[in-house]
Design a protein around this motif. Structure first.
Motif, PDB file in Angstrom:
ATOM      1  N   MET A  57       1.041  -1.126  -0.055  1.00  0.00           N
ATOM      2  CA  MET A  57      -0.050   0.094  -0.007  1.00  0.00           C
ATOM      3  C   MET A  57       0.831   1.212   0.118  1.00  0.00           C
ATOM      4  N   THR A  58       0.607   2.073  -0.923  1.00  0.00           N
ATOM      5  CA  THR A  58       1.283   3.326  -1.002  1.00  0.00           C
ATOM      6  C   THR A  58       0.511   4.398  -0.434  1.00  0.00           C
ATOM      7  N   THR A  59       1.172   5.446   0.073  1.00  0.00           N
ATOM      8  CA  THR A  59       0.522   6.829   0.604  1.00  0.00           C
ATOM      9  C   THR A  59       0.760   7.867  -0.458  1.00  0.00           C
ATOM     10  N   GLN A  60      -0.637   8.496  -0.543  1.00  0.00           N
ATOM     11  CA  GLN A  60      -0.718   9.640  -1.697  1.00  0.00           C
ATOM     12  C   GLN A  60       0.026  10.718  -1.235  1.00  0.00           C
ATOM     13  N   ALA A  61       0.885  11.346  -2.301  1.00  0.00           N
ATOM     14  CA  ALA A  61       1.355  12.564  -1.881  1.00  0.00           C
ATOM     15  C   ALA A  61       0.413  13.627  -1.644  1.00  0.00           C
ATOM     16  N   PRO A  62       0.836  14.605  -0.743  1.00  0.00           N
ATOM     17  CA  PRO A  62       0.087  15.883  -0.320  1.00  0.00           C
ATOM     18  C   PRO A  62      -0.329  16.598  -1.564  1.00  0.00           C
ATOM     19  N   GLU A  63      -1.417  17.196  -1.543  1.00  0.00           N
ATOM     20  CA  GLU A  63      -1.898  17.851  -2.726  1.00  0.00           C
ATOM     21  C   GLU A  63      -1.273  19.356  -2.918  1.00  0.00           C
ATOM     22  N   THR A  64      -0.786  19.784  -4.008  1.00  0.00           N
ATOM     23  CA  THR A  64      -0.120  21.123  -4.126  1.00  0.00           C
ATOM     24  C   THR A  64      -1.313  22.085  -4.961  1.00  0.00           C
ATOM     25  N   ARG A  65      -1.544  23.127  -4.573  1.00  0.00           N
ATOM     26  CA  ARG A  65      -2.416  24.118  -4.976  1.00  0.00           C
ATOM     27  C   ARG A  65      -1.804  25.378  -5.181  1.00  0.00           C
ATOM     28  N   ILE A  66      -1.998  26.043  -6.223  1.00  0.00           N
ATOM     29  CA  ILE A  66      -1.438  27.248  -6.678  1.00  0.00           C
ATOM     30  C   ILE A  66      -2.623  28.471  -6.385  1.00  0.00           C
ATOM     31  N   VAL A  67      -2.217  29.357  -5.461  1.00  0.00           N
ATOM     32  CA  VAL A  67      -3.139  30.359  -5.000  1.00  0.00           C
ATOM     33  C   VAL A  67      -2.784  31.691  -5.326  1.00  0.00           C
ATOM     34  N   GLN A  68      -3.564  32.541  -5.422  1.00  0.00           N
ATOM     35  CA  GLN A  68      -3.660  34.230  -5.748  1.00  0.00           C
ATOM     36  C   GLN A  68      -3.078  35.063  -4.638  1.00  0.00           C
ATOM     37  N   ASP A 104       8.647  35.863   1.470  1.00  0.00           N
ATOM     38  CA  ASP A 104      10.174  35.242   0.961  1.00  0.00           C
ATOM     39  C   ASP A 104      10.162  33.930   0.629  1.00  0.00           C
ATOM     40  N   LYS A 105       9.323  33.086   1.327  1.00  0.00           N
ATOM     41  CA  LYS A 105       9.405  31.523   1.179  1.00  0.00           C
ATOM     42  C   LYS A 105       8.395  31.039  -0.085  1.00  0.00           C
ATOM     43  N   GLY A 106       7.264  31.739  -0.278  1.00  0.00           N
ATOM     44  CA  GLY A 106       6.467  31.483  -1.470  1.00  0.00           C
ATOM     45  C   GLY A 106       5.238  30.381  -1.311  1.00  0.00           C
ATOM     46  N   TYR A 107       5.508  29.670   0.034  1.00  0.00           N
ATOM     47  CA  TYR A 107       4.675  28.577   0.102  1.00  0.00           C
ATOM     48  C   TYR A 107       4.459  28.279   1.713  1.00  0.00           C
ATOM     49  N   VAL A 108       3.273  27.627   2.010  1.00  0.00           N
ATOM     50  CA  VAL A 108       2.679  27.117   3.505  1.00  0.00           C
ATOM     51  C   VAL A 108       2.225  25.739   3.354  1.00  0.00           C
ATOM     52  N   GLU A 109       2.452  25.043   4.281  1.00  0.00           N
ATOM     53  CA  GLU A 109       1.704  23.685   4.244  1.00  0.00           C
ATOM     54  C   GLU A 109       0.806  23.579   5.154  1.00  0.00           C
ATOM     55  N   CYS A 110      -0.517  23.216   5.040  1.00  0.00           N
ATOM     56  CA  CYS A 110      -1.292  22.919   5.781  1.00  0.00           C
ATOM     57  C   CYS A 110      -1.172  22.026   7.018  1.00  0.00           C
ATOM     58  N   PRO A 111      -1.356  22.414   8.361  1.00  0.00           N
ATOM     59  CA  PRO A 111      -0.965  21.614   9.400  1.00  0.00           C
ATOM     60  C   PRO A 111      -2.231  20.339   9.551  1.00  0.00           C
ATOM     61  N   TYR A 112      -3.308  20.328   8.991  1.00  0.00           N
ATOM     62  CA  TYR A 112      -4.007  19.413   9.064  1.00  0.00           C
ATOM     63  C   TYR A 112      -3.905  18.379   7.888  1.00  0.00           C
ATOM     64  N   CYS A 113      -3.992  18.801   6.627  1.00  0.00           N
ATOM     65  CA  CYS A 113      -3.729  17.784   5.577  1.00  0.00           C
ATOM     66  C   CYS A 113      -2.595  17.834   4.783  1.00  0.00           C
ATOM     67  N   ASP A 114      -1.684  18.650   5.269  1.00  0.00           N
ATOM     68  CA  ASP A 114      -0.306  18.387   4.495  1.00  0.00           C
ATOM     69  C   ASP A 114      -0.309  19.270   3.047  1.00  0.00           C
TER      70      ASP A 114
END
Length: 59
Positions: free
Chosen positions: A1-12, A37-47
């Protein structure tokens, strides 16, 4: 069984909501701040990785 990669979303915006996207299967809505300065953030709930459009392809 493999784990799905977290979703990546482009936002405005640099301040964005995340609720897991699955209505009853999601999580409580949280507001996340993308560091300019970093350009992204990861959701603490769903990654999910939320990437600002100016950093698309750079992170």
């Amino acid at each position: 069984m493999t784990t799905q990669a977290p979703e990546t979303r482009i936002v405005q915006a640099y301040r964005v909501p995340c609720d897991g996207g699955g209505a009853a299967l999601g999580h409580p809505r949280v507001w996340l701040q993308i560091p300019e300065d970093k350009g992204y953030v990861e959701c603490p709930y769903c990654d999910a990785k939320l990437v600002h459009k100016d950093f698309e392809g750079k992170v």
